[in-house]
Design a protein around this motif. Structure first.
Motif, PDB file in Angstrom:
ATOM      1  N   TYR A   7       2.585   9.433  11.164  1.00 35.72           N
ATOM      2  CA  TYR A   7       3.450   8.322  10.781  1.00 35.72           C
ATOM      3  C   TYR A   7       2.749   7.595   9.652  1.00 35.72           C
ATOM      4  O   TYR A   7       1.536   7.445   9.659  1.00 35.72           O
ATOM      5  N   GLY A  19      -1.531   5.192   7.354  1.00 36.67           N
ATOM      6  CA  GLY A  19      -1.067   6.054   8.436  1.00 36.67           C
ATOM      7  C   GLY A  19      -2.215   6.615   9.240  1.00 36.67           C
ATOM      8  O   GLY A  19      -3.337   6.717   8.757  1.00 36.67           O
ATOM      9  N   ARG A  20      -1.886   7.003  10.449  1.00 39.74           N
ATOM     10  CA  ARG A  20      -2.874   7.612  11.335  1.00 39.74           C
ATOM     11  C   ARG A  20      -2.215   8.738  12.102  1.00 39.74           C
ATOM     12  O   ARG A  20      -1.126   8.583  12.641  1.00 39.74           O
ATOM     13  N   GLU A  23      -0.731   8.648  16.183  1.00 42.94           N
ATOM     14  CA  GLU A  23      -0.519   7.293  16.697  1.00 42.94           C
ATOM     15  C   GLU A  23       0.977   6.997  16.744  1.00 42.94           C
ATOM     16  O   GLU A  23       1.732   7.484  15.911  1.00 42.94           O
ATOM     17  N   TRP A  25       4.435   4.661  16.450  1.00 39.78           N
ATOM     18  CA  TRP A  25       4.888   3.760  15.388  1.00 39.78           C
ATOM     19  C   TRP A  25       4.517   2.309  15.673  1.00 39.78           C
ATOM     20  O   TRP A  25       4.104   1.580  14.783  1.00 39.78           O
ATOM     21  N   LEU A  28       0.815   1.643  15.185  1.00 46.32           N
ATOM     22  CA  LEU A  28       0.522   1.776  13.758  1.00 46.32           C
ATOM     23  C   LEU A  28       0.932   0.511  13.005  1.00 46.32           C
ATOM     24  O   LEU A  28       0.186   0.003  12.168  1.00 46.32           O
TER      25      LEU A  28
END
Length: 68
Positions: A7, A19-20, A23, A25, A28
């Motif tokens: 995401y 983003g990561r 993870e 939403w 994040l």
């Protein structure tokens, strides 16, 4: 094989991404807000009822007092 979803939040001004991988939403968005991102903002820094722009910390206008 899917290793994980990425995401990403994208700045409407400079197109930088936050983003990561893996993870969800909501976590994040919370992490981005802690880093100084602003979401759904009008030109006067108020939250827009519809639309608005997302700003990364480097694109937050100086008139807003910098990143919160």
């Amino acid at each position: 094989m899917i290793r994980g979803l990425l995401y990403a939040i994208v700045c409407d001004i400079c197109d930088s991404e936050f983003g990561r991988r893996g993870e969800n939403w909501f976590s994040l968005k919370q992490a981005a807000e802690q880093q100084g991102w602003r979401f759904h903002r009008r030109k006067d820094d108020r939250v827009a009822s519809r639309g608005g722009k997302d700003y990364c910390p480097s694109c937050v206008p100086a008139s807003w007092g910098g990143a919160r």
